[in-house]
Design a protein around this motif. Structure first.
Motif, short mmCIF file in Angstrom:
data_model
loop_
_atom_site.label_atom_id
_atom_site.label_comp_id
_atom_site.label_asym_id
_atom_site.label_seq_id
_atom_site.Cartn_x
_atom_site.Cartn_y
_atom_site.Cartn_z
N MET A 1 -28.62 23.27 -6.99
CA MET A 1 -28.38 23.64 -8.37
C MET A 1 -29.70 24.10 -8.99
O MET A 1 -30.75 23.56 -8.71
N GLU A 2 -29.63 25.09 -9.86
CA GLU A 2 -30.83 25.62 -10.51
C GLU A 2 -31.00 25.05 -11.90
O GLU A 2 -30.03 24.73 -12.57
N LEU A 3 -32.24 24.95 -12.32
CA LEU A 3 -32.56 24.51 -13.67
C LEU A 3 -32.78 25.70 -14.57
O LEU A 3 -33.57 26.58 -14.27
N SER A 4 -32.09 25.76 -15.67
CA SER A 4 -32.28 26.78 -16.72
C SER A 4 -32.24 28.20 -16.19
O SER A 4 -32.83 29.09 -16.77
N GLY A 5 -31.60 28.41 -15.07
CA GLY A 5 -31.52 29.75 -14.53
C GLY A 5 -32.86 30.33 -14.13
O GLY A 5 -33.02 31.53 -14.03
N LEU A 6 -33.84 29.49 -13.86
CA LEU A 6 -35.18 29.96 -13.52
C LEU A 6 -35.38 30.09 -12.01
O LEU A 6 -36.46 30.41 -11.57
N GLY A 7 -34.36 29.83 -11.27
CA GLY A 7 -34.47 29.94 -9.83
C GLY A 7 -35.17 28.76 -9.20
O GLY A 7 -35.56 28.82 -8.05
N LYS A 8 -35.35 27.69 -9.93
CA LYS A 8 -36.01 26.50 -9.39
C LYS A 8 -34.95 25.50 -8.97
O LYS A 8 -33.96 25.30 -9.65
N ALA A 9 -35.21 24.85 -7.85
CA ALA A 9 -34.29 23.83 -7.36
C ALA A 9 -34.34 22.61 -8.27
O ALA A 9 -35.37 22.29 -8.85
N GLU A 10 -33.21 21.94 -8.37
CA GLU A 10 -33.16 20.71 -9.16
C GLU A 10 -34.00 19.64 -8.47
O GLU A 10 -33.94 19.47 -7.27
N PRO A 11 -34.80 18.91 -9.24
CA PRO A 11 -35.65 17.89 -8.62
C PRO A 11 -34.83 16.72 -8.11
O PRO A 11 -33.80 16.37 -8.68
N SER A 12 -35.29 16.14 -7.02
CA SER A 12 -34.63 14.94 -6.50
C SER A 12 -35.07 13.75 -7.35
O SER A 12 -36.11 13.80 -7.99
N PRO A 13 -34.27 12.67 -7.35
CA PRO A 13 -34.65 11.50 -8.15
C PRO A 13 -36.04 10.97 -7.84
O PRO A 13 -36.73 10.48 -8.71
N GLY A 14 -36.49 11.09 -6.60
CA GLY A 14 -37.82 10.62 -6.22
C GLY A 14 -38.94 11.44 -6.84
O GLY A 14 -40.07 10.99 -6.92
N GLU A 15 -38.64 12.67 -7.24
CA GLU A 15 -39.65 13.54 -7.83
C GLU A 15 -39.78 13.35 -9.34
O GLU A 15 -40.72 13.84 -9.94
N LEU A 16 -38.82 12.67 -9.93
CA LEU A 16 -38.85 12.45 -11.38
C LEU A 16 -39.55 11.14 -11.69
O LEU A 16 -39.36 10.14 -11.01
N ARG A 17 -40.33 11.13 -12.74
CA ARG A 17 -40.95 9.89 -13.17
C ARG A 17 -40.93 9.84 -14.69
O ARG A 17 -40.86 10.86 -15.35
N VAL A 18 -40.98 8.67 -15.20
CA VAL A 18 -40.99 8.47 -16.64
C VAL A 18 -42.45 8.41 -17.10
O VAL A 18 -43.26 7.72 -16.49
N ALA A 19 -42.77 9.14 -18.15
CA ALA A 19 -44.11 9.13 -18.72
C ALA A 19 -43.99 8.81 -20.21
O ALA A 19 -42.91 8.92 -20.79
N PHE A 20 -45.08 8.41 -20.80
CA PHE A 20 -45.03 8.05 -22.21
C PHE A 20 -46.38 8.28 -22.88
O PHE A 20 -47.41 8.32 -22.22
N LYS A 21 -46.34 8.44 -24.18
CA LYS A 21 -47.52 8.46 -25.03
C LYS A 21 -47.27 7.46 -26.14
O LYS A 21 -46.17 7.38 -26.67
N ILE A 22 -48.31 6.73 -26.47
CA ILE A 22 -48.18 5.73 -27.52
C ILE A 22 -49.26 5.99 -28.57
O ILE A 22 -50.38 6.37 -28.23
N TRP A 23 -48.90 5.78 -29.81
CA TRP A 23 -49.89 5.81 -30.87
C TRP A 23 -49.45 4.83 -31.94
O TRP A 23 -48.29 4.48 -32.04
N LEU A 24 -50.41 4.36 -32.68
CA LEU A 24 -50.13 3.48 -33.80
C LEU A 24 -50.01 4.33 -35.06
O LEU A 24 -50.77 5.29 -35.23
N GLU A 25 -49.07 3.97 -35.91
CA GLU A 25 -48.87 4.69 -37.17
C GLU A 25 -49.02 3.73 -38.34
O GLU A 25 -48.78 2.54 -38.21
N PHE A 26 -49.40 4.29 -39.48
CA PHE A 26 -49.44 3.55 -40.72
C PHE A 26 -48.83 4.43 -41.79
O PHE A 26 -49.25 5.57 -41.97
N GLU A 27 -47.81 3.94 -42.43
CA GLU A 27 -47.08 4.68 -43.45
C GLU A 27 -46.64 6.06 -42.94
O GLU A 27 -46.73 7.06 -43.62
#
Length: 122
Positions: free
Chosen positions: A1-27
């Protein structure tokens, strides 16, 4: 299966990872993110804004602007400074508020990392 019609193969679950950014906020405004956290930690370690900025590869001007922005948003000082003499050698110390920011940021990052570790191991 292709992603967004860009001709790229869908990534396998092993290729996906969760990433995050954290910051503190005030008001609803950002106060401290990863870069600011690193800057405050380096100031604590080295006792100098100039040395901290140099070790992080950022300009002194950028470091000082970041500190002033944080202080402006919180209406409190996070770094206390003392000018040096003719040869420079000023001093910078973190305030108790800065230590609280560091600890809160560190705790948030560790909580998210721990949750992600549990998520990825299941």
């Amino acid at each position: 299966m292709e992603l967004s019609g860009l001709g790229k193969a869908e990534p396998s679950p092993g290729e996906l990872r969760v990433a995050f950014k954290i910051w503190l906020e005030f008001e609803g405004k950002p106060v401290l993110g990863e870069g600011g956290y690193q800057l405050l930690c380096k100031i604590e370690e080295l006792g100098s804004i100039a040395e901290a900025s140099r070790s992080l590869g950022i300009s002194y001007r950028k470091a000082l602007a970041y500190i002033r922005r944080v202080e402006s948003r919180l209406s409190r000082r996070v770094v206390e400074t003392r000018r040096g003499g003719r040869g420079g050698g000023g001093e910078a110390r973190l305030t108790p508020l800065a230590h609280q920011l560091i600890e809160r940021y560190r705790a948030a990052v560790e909580a998210v990392r721990s949750s992600l570790a549990c998520l990825q191991s299941s």
